[in-house]
Scaffold this motif. Sequence first.
Motif, short mmCIF file in Angstrom:
data_model
loop_
_atom_site.label_atom_id
_atom_site.label_comp_id
_atom_site.label_asym_id
_atom_site.label_seq_id
_atom_site.Cartn_x
_atom_site.Cartn_y
_atom_site.Cartn_z
N SER A 184 1.06 -1.17 -0.24
CA SER A 184 -0.38 -0.32 0.27
C SER A 184 1.32 1.14 0.01
CB SER A 184 -0.99 0.04 0.96
OG SER A 184 -0.30 0.09 2.31
N TRP A 185 2.06 1.49 1.27
CA TRP A 185 2.78 2.57 1.33
C TRP A 185 3.80 2.85 -0.46
CZ3 TRP A 185 8.20 2.96 0.41
CH2 TRP A 185 8.61 1.35 1.71
N CYS A 186 3.98 1.71 -0.62
CA CYS A 186 5.19 1.94 -1.87
C CYS A 186 4.08 1.90 -3.22
CB CYS A 186 5.60 0.26 -2.13
SG CYS A 186 7.05 -0.63 -1.20
N GLU A 187 2.92 1.76 -3.29
CA GLU A 187 2.08 2.18 -4.47
C GLU A 187 1.22 4.14 -4.37
OE1 GLU A 187 -1.11 -0.36 -5.35
OE2 GLU A 187 -0.39 -2.29 -5.19
N ALA A 188 1.27 4.26 -2.94
CA ALA A 188 1.01 5.82 -2.58
C ALA A 188 1.93 6.46 -3.15
CB ALA A 188 0.31 5.29 -1.24
N LEU A 189 2.94 5.49 -2.70
CA LEU A 189 4.33 6.78 -2.81
C LEU A 189 4.77 7.03 -4.45
CD1 LEU A 189 6.69 7.06 0.21
CD2 LEU A 189 4.63 8.43 -0.14
N GLY A 196 3.44 13.60 -10.11
CA GLY A 196 4.71 15.23 -9.42
C GLY A 196 4.70 15.74 -7.98
N LEU A 197 4.17 14.88 -7.86
CA LEU A 197 4.34 15.15 -6.03
C LEU A 197 6.03 14.68 -5.50
CD1 LEU A 197 0.63 14.44 -4.51
CD2 LEU A 197 1.84 16.64 -5.43
N ASP A 198 6.24 15.02 -4.49
CA ASP A 198 7.74 15.18 -3.77
C ASP A 198 6.75 14.05 -2.60
OD1 ASP A 198 9.22 14.89 -2.31
OD2 ASP A 198 9.61 17.02 -1.41
N PRO A 199 7.73 12.92 -2.80
CA PRO A 199 6.62 11.89 -1.79
C PRO A 199 7.07 12.22 -0.52
CG PRO A 199 8.43 11.20 -3.45
CD PRO A 199 8.59 12.47 -4.08
N ALA A 200 8.23 12.24 -0.12
CA ALA A 200 8.61 12.90 0.89
C ALA A 200 7.35 13.76 1.56
CB ALA A 200 10.01 13.39 1.22
N ALA A 220 9.07 3.61 5.11
CA ALA A 220 9.43 4.40 3.54
C ALA A 220 10.57 5.55 3.31
CB ALA A 220 7.90 4.78 3.61
N PRO A 221 10.41 6.42 4.54
CA PRO A 221 11.49 7.40 4.52
C PRO A 221 12.90 6.67 4.80
CG PRO A 221 10.31 7.68 7.05
CD PRO A 221 9.92 6.31 6.35
N ARG A 222 13.54 5.27 4.69
CA ARG A 222 14.82 4.67 4.44
C ARG A 222 14.06 4.56 2.78
NH1 ARG A 222 15.31 -0.60 8.76
NH2 ARG A 222 15.18 1.07 10.67
N ALA A 223 13.29 4.03 2.27
CA ALA A 223 13.23 3.84 0.55
C ALA A 223 13.42 5.08 0.27
CB ALA A 223 12.37 3.15 0.13
#
Length: 289
Positions: A184-189, A196-200, A220-223
């Motif tokens: 889920s978080w991989c797909e969202a980011l 065009g958004l900044d994923p962080a 997610a922050p590590r990735a």
Amino acid sequence: MATIAFIGTGVMGRSMAGHLLAAGHTLHVHNRTPAKAQPLLDAGARWHATPGAAAAAADFVFTIVGFPQDVEATYFGPAGVIAAAKPGTVLVDMTTSSPGLARRIAGAAAAQGLVALDAPVTGGDVGAREARLSIMVGGDEAAFEKTRPLFEKMGKIVIRHGGPGAGQLCKLANQISIASVMMSWCEALTFARRAGLDPARVLESIGSGAAGSVAMSVLAPRALKGDFAPGFYVKHFLKDLRLALDTAAELKLDLPGTRQAQQLYDEVARRGGNDDGTQALFRLYAERG
């Protein structure tokens, strides 16, 4: 103070054993790679060349190794735990392994005057370092209560779920849940980046709301920084997913999200990511995109 054998001093086990040693317990250790036990030896632990030699010196034996075949060798091998441990010893396997193997260990232990608990953990490398793991236990209730003070040196949540194998079943439920959370978080980011958004910054916005999770806040922050070092190895997560799907098949239960996660992590492994952390799934999404 207890006399403890700790077998398996890798990413998780080294910290877990360290908490027991720091609490004042006598610690005997074994690991396939001796160098990984060196920090514990420097702190006062005693080295043994085989699992059985460590077990023979102890009243409690904790194991956390890689795969079910490693568990089997540790307990049933010629220099293994069950043949060497003294009657009355409590054996605690903290590896995520097969519920069936946990029941087999419990039966073999009982035949030798021993008692065995299965007690896999969740919380990753950070939880192990900070002694705030969740420990899921199956096995004899009296042995569980006897071992509880030691569990509480390694974790914050310690719950017995039933007889032999119940701890493993609970851990598989945990891994089933994590499988979909990771996707889920991989797909969202990935979606945010493509849009065009900044994923962080997106992570900062959504991470504390209903979409949030420990996996999102820690992994997610590590990735996003390109840090794929293992807190929990891809190869071990794949092992857990296979165990979960095999057990689900025995229960005549279909788990489509878990099947999809296994297929994705199989691809991560094929691309050379077996020894990366589970957050390497995000890199797969980026490479596909």
